[in-house]
Scaffold this active site. Structure first.
Site, PDB file in Angstrom:
ATOM      1  N   SER A 158       1.358  30.120 -11.538  1.00  0.00           N
ATOM      2  CA  SER A 158      -0.050  30.047 -11.157  1.00  0.00           C
ATOM      3  C   SER A 158      -0.934  30.696 -12.229  1.00  0.00           C
ATOM      4  CB  SER A 158      -0.235  30.699  -9.784  1.00  0.00           C
ATOM      5  OG  SER A 158      -1.498  30.414  -9.236  1.00  0.00           O
ATOM      6  N   ARG A 227      -8.846  34.408   1.807  1.00  0.00           N
ATOM      7  CA  ARG A 227      -7.389  34.351   1.764  1.00  0.00           C
ATOM      8  C   ARG A 227      -6.859  33.213   2.631  1.00  0.00           C
ATOM      9  NH1 ARG A 227      -2.964  35.490  -1.317  1.00  0.00           N
ATOM     10  NH2 ARG A 227      -1.244  36.366  -0.106  1.00  0.00           N
ATOM     11  N   ASP A 323       2.944  20.533  -4.958  1.00  0.00           N
ATOM     12  CA  ASP A 323       1.876  21.476  -5.306  1.00  0.00           C
ATOM     13  C   ASP A 323       0.501  20.831  -5.174  1.00  0.00           C
ATOM     14  OD1 ASP A 323       0.300  23.513  -6.365  1.00  0.00           O
ATOM     15  OD2 ASP A 323       1.687  23.947  -8.004  1.00  0.00           O
ATOM     16  N   HIS A 356       2.579  25.111  -3.673  1.00  0.00           N
ATOM     17  CA  HIS A 356       2.367  25.962  -4.844  1.00  0.00           C
ATOM     18  C   HIS A 356       3.213  27.233  -4.797  1.00  0.00           C
ATOM     19  CE1 HIS A 356       0.224  27.470  -8.305  1.00  0.00           C
ATOM     20  NE2 HIS A 356      -0.176  28.547  -7.656  1.00  0.00           N
ATOM     21  N   ASP A 357       3.422  27.781  -3.626  1.00  0.00           N
ATOM     22  CA  ASP A 357       4.192  29.023  -3.486  1.00  0.00           C
ATOM     23  C   ASP A 357       5.691  28.835  -3.654  1.00  0.00           C
ATOM     24  OD1 ASP A 357       2.273  30.953  -3.266  1.00  0.00           O
ATOM     25  OD2 ASP A 357       2.400  31.176  -1.088  1.00  0.00           O
TER      26      ASP A 357
END
Length: 383
Positions: A158, A227, A323, A356-357
């Site tokens: 990232s 968040r 992603d 993405h994680d």
């Protein structure tokens, strides 16, 4: 026979002053920081030649605590403990692994929550905008202090991938290879859009107080909401179906909940928002998301293509099939641009549903390609 227990990897935070009034850090904007400290952690030992180090660059809300524990009874290890340690892909018996909290962060490095030496109070929004290039220049000063002559590799996911690419363009001869995971040399418009909505949640919180909220609760709702949106971009539709589906939260009947939390996915987002508020500074969130927006490898280098021509390091670009935040076309483009100028680059794709994680949640999928790449770099270094 029972296997021998795995030794606990213990670590500690360390601090280095990388800018002083006599040696200020000049930022891309032209502004100067005369007092900069970076918080960092070191795993393994630097060899006498100073060329076995791997720099790990963290993502948006990460820190220097990439692996191990501060105390044997710590409940959780560092954020990439699957990757870093004895016998792991980033083998601390073999390499010296270094990770620092970025400039502009809030986990020990100088950022907007730090005391402004000119006023004696936290910078707040008086802190200058920083770019990924500024972060990398600060890291380079740290490595100079640590005696690192040449990095074996720079790796990160990232925002960390952005740093790895910037390292290769800013200091082409200071590393043998880079491993950018789920990142790119410039942020795409949709990514900037996601970041702007998150920033507006913070800026419009009455508790923001123009950025000088220190000593008060601060913009807790705004940061939590930011968040929550961020977490949506870090996951995929596929992973959310797997983890939550349309399951109600507890015994709740969504028909009778009104606008209270009714679904498991809602509860998860609220939980993630509360957790971040406990450990992260809202101003740093503003500054680091803006640094991502400002990331452009081509700035001041003629063009985006010409910037990639500067890269001398071997590149292992890792994409993640699912992603949303950094789609795989971005990593493929990186490889194409490096190859177009005669550089060596390869692409590996994580076939993970976790979005993405995945570089954090599904690391075993890329453990062997990374291990192989590092060993090849090491062999070339010793050839």
């Amino acid at each position: 026979m029972n296997a021998a227990p795995v030794p606990i990897l213990l670590t500690q935070r360390r601090y280095a002053r990388v800018a002083t009034p006599e040696n200020p850090l000049v930022l891309e904007s032209g502004q100067r920081l005369t007092d900069v400290t970076l918080c960092y952690e070191v795993f393994g030992r630097l060899n006498p030649a100073g060329d076995n180090a791997i720099l790990v660059c963290h993502a948006l809300t990460g820190d220097s605590h990439v692996a191990g524990r501060y105390r044997p009874d710590d409940p959780k290890p560092g954020w990439w403990d699957d990757a870093v340690g004895p016998g792991k892909a980033l083998d601390t018996d073999r390499y010296c692994v270094i990770c620092s909290n970025v400039l502009g962060g809030c986990q020990g490095s100088t950022g907007p929550s730090s005391v402004n030496p000119a006023t004696g109070r936290p910078y707040g929004l008086d802190f200058p905008l920083v770019t990924v290039r500024d972060m990398v220049r600060a890291q380079a000063r740290l490595l100079d202090l640590l005696g690192v002559r040449r990095l074996l590799a720079v790796i990160g996911g990232s925002l960390g991938a952005m740093q790895a690419l910037e390292w290769a363009a800013t200091y082409p001869d200071r590393m043998r290879g880079i491993i950018p995971i789920g990142g790119a040399g410039r942020f795409h418009p949709q990514g900037i859009a996601f970041n702007e909505v998150q920033r507006q949640a913070i800026l419009n919180d009455p508790g923001f107080l123009g950025g000088q909220y220190y000593g008060t609760p601060g913009p807790v709702r705004g940061l939590a909401t930011a968040r929550m949106l961020g977490m949506i971009t870090y996951r995929s539709d596929e992973s959310m179906w797997t983890q939550f589906g349309r399951n109600p939260q507890g015994e709740a009947n969504p028909l009778h909940q009104g606008f209270a939390v009714a679904y498991q996915v809602e509860s998860y987002l609220h939980y993630q928002g509360r957790k971040l508020v406990e450990r992260f500074d809202a101003n740093s969130y503003l500054y680091l998301t803006r640094a991502m927006d400002l990331m452009d490898l081509g700035r001041g280098r003629g063009s985006y293509e010409e910037a990639h021509a500067r890269i001398q390091a071997r590149v292992l670009a890792v994409g993640i099939r699912s992603d949303l935040l950094f789609p795989t076309y971005l990593q493929r483009e990186t490889v194409e641009l490096v190859r177009a100028s005669g550089g060596r680059a390869e692409y590996v794709e994580m076939d993970s549903p976790w979005g993405h994680d995945a570089f954090l949640l599904d690391f075993p999928l890329i453990e062997e390609p990374i291990r192989r790449f590092l060993q090849e770099l090491e062999a070339e270094e010793n050839a």
